[in-house]
Design a protein around this motif. Structure first.
Motif, mmCIF file in Angstrom:
data_model
loop_
_atom_site.group_PDB
_atom_site.id
_atom_site.type_symbol
_atom_site.label_atom_id
_atom_site.label_comp_id
_atom_site.label_asym_id
_atom_site.label_seq_id
_atom_site.Cartn_x
_atom_site.Cartn_y
_atom_site.Cartn_z
ATOM 1 N N THR A 233 0.850 -1.189 0.000
ATOM 2 C CA THR A 233 0.000 0.000 0.000
ATOM 3 C C THR A 233 0.892 1.249 0.000
ATOM 4 O OG1 THR A 233 -0.160 -0.443 2.377
ATOM 5 C CG2 THR A 233 -2.074 -0.981 1.048
ATOM 6 N N TYR A 234 1.577 1.432 -1.111
ATOM 7 C CA TYR A 234 2.536 2.525 -1.301
ATOM 8 C C TYR A 234 1.850 3.874 -1.118
ATOM 9 C CZ TYR A 234 6.528 4.915 -3.368
ATOM 10 O OH TYR A 234 7.636 5.715 -3.572
ATOM 11 N N ARG A 315 -6.262 -13.209 -1.410
ATOM 12 C CA ARG A 315 -6.151 -13.553 -2.846
ATOM 13 C C ARG A 315 -4.968 -12.836 -3.487
ATOM 14 N NH1 ARG A 315 -11.796 -13.221 -2.859
ATOM 15 N NH2 ARG A 315 -11.865 -11.111 -3.673
ATOM 16 N N TYR A 316 -4.794 -11.576 -3.089
ATOM 17 C CA TYR A 316 -3.706 -10.763 -3.628
ATOM 18 C C TYR A 316 -2.362 -11.391 -3.255
ATOM 19 C CZ TYR A 316 -1.165 -6.382 -4.608
ATOM 20 O OH TYR A 316 -0.306 -5.427 -5.096
ATOM 21 N N SER A 345 -14.973 -9.412 -0.578
ATOM 22 C CA SER A 345 -14.693 -8.442 -1.653
ATOM 23 C C SER A 345 -14.896 -7.048 -1.065
ATOM 24 C CB SER A 345 -15.620 -8.668 -2.847
ATOM 25 O OG SER A 345 -16.965 -8.609 -2.420
ATOM 26 N N TYR A 346 -14.619 -6.025 -1.863
ATOM 27 C CA TYR A 346 -14.868 -4.653 -1.407
ATOM 28 C C TYR A 346 -16.009 -4.066 -2.236
ATOM 29 C CZ TYR A 346 -10.020 -4.888 0.415
ATOM 30 O OH TYR A 346 -8.870 -5.228 1.064
ATOM 31 N N GLU A 355 -10.582 -7.539 -6.614
ATOM 32 C CA GLU A 355 -9.108 -7.503 -6.543
ATOM 33 C C GLU A 355 -8.628 -6.276 -5.778
ATOM 34 O OE1 GLU A 355 -7.468 -10.037 -7.377
ATOM 35 O OE2 GLU A 355 -8.903 -11.083 -8.664
ATOM 36 N N PHE A 356 -7.465 -6.407 -5.161
ATOM 37 C CA PHE A 356 -6.906 -5.342 -4.333
ATOM 38 C C PHE A 356 -6.467 -4.168 -5.222
ATOM 39 C CE2 PHE A 356 -3.811 -3.451 -1.411
ATOM 40 C CZ PHE A 356 -4.557 -3.478 -0.240
ATOM 41 N N PRO A 357 -6.968 -2.951 -4.954
ATOM 42 C CA PRO A 357 -6.660 -1.838 -5.868
ATOM 43 C C PRO A 357 -5.262 -1.253 -5.646
ATOM 44 C CG PRO A 357 -8.058 -1.065 -4.080
ATOM 45 C CD PRO A 357 -7.859 -2.544 -3.856
ATOM 46 N N ALA A 358 -4.717 -0.634 -6.696
ATOM 47 C CA ALA A 358 -3.404 0.013 -6.594
ATOM 48 C C ALA A 358 -3.533 1.394 -5.951
ATOM 49 C CB ALA A 358 -2.783 0.152 -7.979
#
Ligand code: IMP
Length: 428
Positions: A233-234, A315-316, A345-346, A355-358
């Motif tokens: 989580t940059y 999952r990520y 999920s979100y 899916e995990f967002p950038a």
């Protein structure tokens, strides 16, 4: 005989120390390959608690070779204190090998970490202030000092003088801080070098030879996938790569040498430091988990933020690390809850997100979608097989497997070595 990479599948503090210690029993070599003394691994052996920051947990077995790879950044003062503390408690540290290529942390790195966090104010990362980021910055800027340089008196004095001139300029002129005294740093580090030089080796040769001889090698990751410089989580990450791919770089082996990758995750989620955390609980359940799980940092003592298991993160982590298995720790902490929840999920602005967002902005707005499961009231700390667990706890584990997409090889039900359920063979 196999090589196994063990990584954190969440935000660090997943209980990797305990799992490494458990898996180290059958390993010949245990290798740390990234991070530094920002990590803190707690291991309990026969009611004796050990807190390790730099030395691989395998050190607690007298016959294992323990390696600190080139990808680790080493604070020599901390390493020496850790060695002395282990020696005082009767632990054999003679089998430790340190990469000549590992970079060294200096007092100016620690100071720069602190003043930069102070300067950022509300936007701080919440680092451990151990100088980790600044040391990796110097490595990338090609001005770092490696262990092999530290023990070479002629080379070291020149490199330190060059670096300290620049760092003192930065500290005094940019950060309005104190300058550090070159001679006292030089004196202290020359003495550290004397103590540590006997441990230095070209560890890539030792590790590659071990894999050729069919030995069991365990690569012990520090921190976790979501603290990875590329995939976390940059910018709320650490400055190294806690993901599985880094084992090759940080140890000096090729990807063809890795047989298996295991991701350690708590049965719930915790995070220290700043940054978004979708399943964070700020209610009584969060406090229950924090107290029951003793969720206070090993390195800084900071309280850890607590929340439900996040299957999107699971999952990520399976994808980024190519996980063969999950190891689920601290399942016992959840005993006594009427209901348990898993985030599947979100929901982002009305849309379902799998899916995990950038984007951190998106992540901050993500609302977890939960599956609610029945809890269990039984004390499970004595369970030694899946059959010993109440059906609700088994069902919870099965859902974690299904939602994350990897089978579970190991379940932790307490802090002792023996409080572990092994459900798959780790080394062939
Ligand atoms: P740094 O590694 O000290 O630069 O800190 C960067 C971020 O990583 C901060 O949010 C720290 O709290 C976090 N962090 C670093 N090491 C660990 C660890 O071993 N466990 C959990 N979080 C960590």
């Amino acid at each position: 005989m196999s090589t196994v990479v063990l990584i954190g599948a969440q935000w660090g503090d997943e209980g990797k120390g305990k799992v490494t210690d458990f898996l180290a029993e059958k390993a010949d070599l245990v290798v740390r390959y990234q991070g530094g003394n920002n990590a803190g691994h707690t291991v309990v052996v026969d009611d004796r608690e050990f807190k390790l920051h730099l030395i691989p947990s395998g050190i607690l077995y007298p016959e294992k070779i323990c390696i600190i790879g080139s990808g680790v950044v080493i604070d020599p003062e901390v390493l020496i204190k850790e060695l002395e503390s282990l020696q005082r408690r009767g632990i054999n540290t003679g089998n430790l090998k340190i990469s000549q290529r590992a970079h060294v942390i200096f007092p100016y790195h620690r100071l720069l970490d602190q003043v930069e966090e102070g300067r950022k104010g509300e936007n701080k990362i919440g680092t451990t202030c151990r100088g980790i980021g600044p040391a990796y910055m110097d490595k990338s800027a090609r001005v770092g000092i490696r262990m092999v340089d530290l023990v070479d008196r002629e080379v070291f004095a020149g490199l330190l003088e060059r670096n300290m001139e620049g760092k003192n300029h930065l500290l005094t002129k940019v950060y309005d801080s104190e300058a550090l005294d070159l001679n006292s740093v030089l004196g202290a580090y020359n003495s550290y070098a004397e103590t540590l030089k006997k441990y230095l080796a070209d560890v890539s040769i030792i590790i590659n030879d071990a894999t050729k001889q069919g030995k069991n090698v365990l690569f012990e990751g520090a921190q976790g996938t979501l603290l990875d410089l590329d995939h976390g989580t940059y910018p709320y990450v650490t400055s190294s790569h806690p993901t599985a791919g880094a084992a090759c770089l940080g140890a000096g082996i090729g990807p063809t040498r890795i047989d298996r990758v295991i991701g350690v995750a708590k049965a719930y989620t915790t995070r220290v430091g700043e940054g978004p955390f979708p399943t964070e609980l700020s209610d009584d359940v969060g406090t229950f988990i924090q107290n029951r799980g003793g969720e206070f940092g090993t390195t800084t003592g900071r309280p850890r933020r607590c929340g439900w298991f996040d299957g999107v993160v699971g999952r990520y982590a399976v994808r980024i690390n190519g996980l063969d298995y999950l190891a689920i720790t601290k399942l016992d902490v959840l005993s006594g809850l009427e209901k348990v929840k898993i985030c599947t999920s979100y929901r982002y602005r009305g849309e379902l997100m799998e899916e995990f967002p950038a984007s951190l902005r998106v992540l901050k707005e993500c609302v977890p979608v939960y599956e609610e499961l029945p809890g269990w009231q039984e004390d499970i700390t004595g369970a030694r097989s899946l059959e010993d667990l109440p059906p609700a706890a088994r069902n919870y584990l099965e859902r974690i497997e299904e939602i994350s997409g990897a089978p579970i090889a190991l379940v932790g039900v307490g802090s002792r070595r023996s409080q572990t359920i092994l459900t798959a063979s780790i080394y062939d």
